[in-house]
Motif scaffolding. Sequence first.
Motif, short mmCIF file in Angstrom:
data_model
loop_
_atom_site.label_atom_id
_atom_site.label_comp_id
_atom_site.label_asym_id
_atom_site.label_seq_id
_atom_site.Cartn_x
_atom_site.Cartn_y
_atom_site.Cartn_z
N PRO A 173 2.52 0.94 -80.90
CA PRO A 173 1.09 1.21 -81.02
C PRO A 173 0.63 2.33 -80.09
O PRO A 173 1.33 2.71 -79.14
N ASP A 174 -0.56 2.84 -80.36
CA ASP A 174 -1.15 3.82 -79.46
C ASP A 174 -1.36 3.15 -78.11
O ASP A 174 -1.64 1.97 -78.02
N GLY A 175 -1.25 3.94 -77.08
CA GLY A 175 -1.48 3.40 -75.75
C GLY A 175 -0.29 2.66 -75.19
O GLY A 175 -0.39 1.96 -74.19
N TRP A 176 0.84 2.77 -75.83
CA TRP A 176 2.06 2.16 -75.29
C TRP A 176 2.46 2.96 -74.05
O TRP A 176 2.50 4.19 -74.08
N MET A 193 -0.97 -3.85 -71.11
CA MET A 193 0.01 -2.87 -71.58
C MET A 193 0.79 -2.27 -70.41
O MET A 193 0.94 -1.06 -70.32
N THR A 194 1.19 -3.12 -69.51
CA THR A 194 2.00 -2.60 -68.39
C THR A 194 3.29 -3.41 -68.30
O THR A 194 3.35 -4.56 -68.73
N TYR A 195 4.28 -2.76 -67.74
CA TYR A 195 5.59 -3.40 -67.57
C TYR A 195 5.78 -3.68 -66.09
O TYR A 195 5.81 -2.76 -65.27
N ASN A 196 5.82 -4.97 -65.72
CA ASN A 196 5.92 -5.33 -64.31
C ASN A 196 7.13 -6.18 -64.04
O ASN A 196 7.03 -7.40 -64.02
#
Lengths: 312, 408, 172
Positions: C132-135, C156-159
């Motif tokens: 999606p947009d904003g990935w 939408m963050t990878y932590n």
Amino acid sequence: MILGLLKIIVFPGFMFLTVYGLLFEYLDRKVHARLQNRIGPPWYQPLADFLKLIGKETIIPADANKTIFQILPVVSLAAVAAAFVYVPVFGKASIASFQGDLIVVLYFLSIPTMCLFLAGWYSRSVYSTLGSVRTLTQMFAYEVPLFMALLAPALIAKTWSVTGMTAFYAEHPLYILINIPAFIVALIAGQGKLERVPFDTPEAETEIVAGPLVEYSGRLLALFRIAVDCELVMVASLVSAIFLPFMTGHAILDFILYLVKTVAVLLFLALMRSVMARLRVEQMVHFCWKYLTPIAILQIIVNLLVRGGLGL
Amino acid sequence: MSEYNRVVIPIGPQHPSLKEPGCFTVTLDGEKIVDVVVGIGYNHRGLEKACESRNYIQIIYLLERICGICSHTHTTAFCQGVEELAGISIPRRAAYIRVIVAEIERLHSHLLWLGVAAHEIGFDTMFMYAWRDREAVLDILAAVGGNRVNYGINTIGGVRRDIDDSLRQDILKMTDALQEQVKYYQELALTETTLAARLAGIGKLSGEDALKYGAVGPVIRASGIDFDIRAVDPYAVYAEIPFKVITDTHADVFGRTVVRILELLESIEIIRFCIKNMPDGDIVTKAPRRIPAGEVISRTEAPRGEDIHYIRSNGTERPDRVRVRAPSEANWHAMRHMLLGQYLADAPITIAAIDPCFSCTDRAIVINSGRETELMDWPRLRQYSIDWYKKRGIDVASIKIPERRMYF
Amino acid sequence: MQTEEAIIHKLAEKFSILKDKLYVQRSKRIISEFLTREEFEQVLPYLRDKMGFYRASHVVGTDEGEDLGFIYLLTNDEGIILALKEKAPKSDPKISSLSGDYPSLEFHERELVSLFGAEVEGLPAGPSYPLPDGWPEGNYPLRKEWNPEYFDQNTMTYNPPIDDKEKEGGKK
């Protein structure tokens, strides 16, 4: 005076028109459904739809011209109701009539289509704009054959009033046989006027969602819907008044006969809608100019010859 | 015409002609299409990643839910791939059952397509008729697998459910009735003028272009190329079954309609053959939990075309990589080519003519995160829905449904 | 009709680099070993123009540890699939786009960009697919080190947890 007003407002005028319009919608939907092997809606469904829409919120797009957006459905309904005054329903004569009211009726009938065009145009949505353009394109296609098909019988009847034509043909029922091609043209062009399958390109839901009405909601949509229903009644009444003018001379019997005739026309229109696919707008224009218009012109020529030959 | 006369119309992601989300940004010059941007990907929910953290049995059920319509073909492709890796061969009866279910699924899918296509061109009567007939096919599928879609037939090493004699009779009865209907549709498609006017010459795709853009299934066969995995690379028992590969030379939407209708008739013949020649025996063999390391490319002919599964195992219970190339995914590429220069009115039917399955394209699955899941059996599910409506003042249970007429 | 063996034989004759790198897995399947980008680009035009493998069914991206693998499934008229494999290091995952000659690969190459972080040179500009947009940039879900449990859908963050990051670093 009061009787005249009552006639216009209650019966056989506006109130009757709307009630009959809702009934017509039910019949149309039911027949359509049965032809498709479905059960179909109950008899009160159109009324329920109407009432529900009335109760819904009306949303007007920010870009739209507010006044025009709100006026259009009312104008459209009013035009159909005004046209209905000139069509004989109860008894031999319509509520009002004068020499040349056929032309007035036809112009009144153009107003809802124009309203639809303007409604789409002022909605400022791509779908509705495209729908408007299609509405207008289609109008140029069916209007000419429809007008000519309805005017041709007038040539023999030598009157331009709907009531007068009905009276003439009621006296000389055999003359209707001459008008059969015009009758067929009027039915097909009428289907185009009503924007029903196969001529429903302006509101083709799989292409442009709902065409001109895409931004309409709530009360305004309800008014448009009822205007469309009334238009259906109007076209059926006009066609049956001109092409199926069988009369008994007894007012009640004539009224029942009127119902039978209009329902018969409706059944034909519903059948047409059920067995065909939607044409493209340019196919529709081709069809109208290539087949319907020449037939209508031929009808006029024949009628002129008949009129001269019979020395009418 | 200048640039100013151009209108940009979005078809989708929500649009009445699309049953699933996709976005076609169409630039129009009047009613003519001058540019199209195909936007897909709205259904991507990360299925391939999910496969890597599940064991082979779990993946079958995951892949079954790629698509609601051709669910069986995906599991067939996966199972036969894994079987090839594990070096086991399935009982012949199981292979026959796989073919029978696959062909019934093809009936279901093609009838569904016929209805959708008719609806796209405003021919709702045909839509209703086709879907009425499809009901009978779904009833059979429900009888075979217990569900109208996602039948759960396949497992590694065979199938999970047998088709007994009474069921075989039901299937034959259904195919007899359906054959008559399909013949009627065939006649209708070939003779009804408004239908032909709307379908002929639309969405042209020559055989050369079809190969270039990698089209598969009925789309490529309607362009005159007899590419059918069932014949090219036979799996299950297709090598033993006599059947014709249906092709057509119209190379347009009309051709695709004809191909699908004729394939319906051909599928009926295949089902009859299988039912007649089905051997007795086991329906499943034992499969190991751990699949030996290796890679495999497995192909099946889904209702929509060639379905490719790439499976790589690393010798554990879980695969290293699973990649599904669903048929719709292959057919998208030619879409822009087919749409250019057409009327907008023909766009929906052109899009529909490849029988797009957006979920297949994007390979999706809903995973409810953070919520307790529970199993509901059928009566409880039904009760739940009745209560749900009752709470809102609608008593569904009181509505009398006329006894369903069996058309067959 | 070319048999699978004949195809392999012909290719090995033509390209010395392909010797012993192709094998027939079963009927209709020819699998290659991983080639470098140069080798791959040397072989491909010949396959397409001279050997009839002018249809591309698909390109599968794989994670090969230090490298990214790209498995091109090419098909000829007889329905033989030739899986030609290409490899590029994760630190510099550049491959060239084949979407000019094989238009059917365009979406699949976009997918390699989004899901694997491959750099496909020559791929025409277009919408990202299928994420999606904003990935968030730098997140390539199909690489093995990416764990969906650490991804927060709302922000939408990878932590990844700190020690886990170290562990992964240690592995490398």
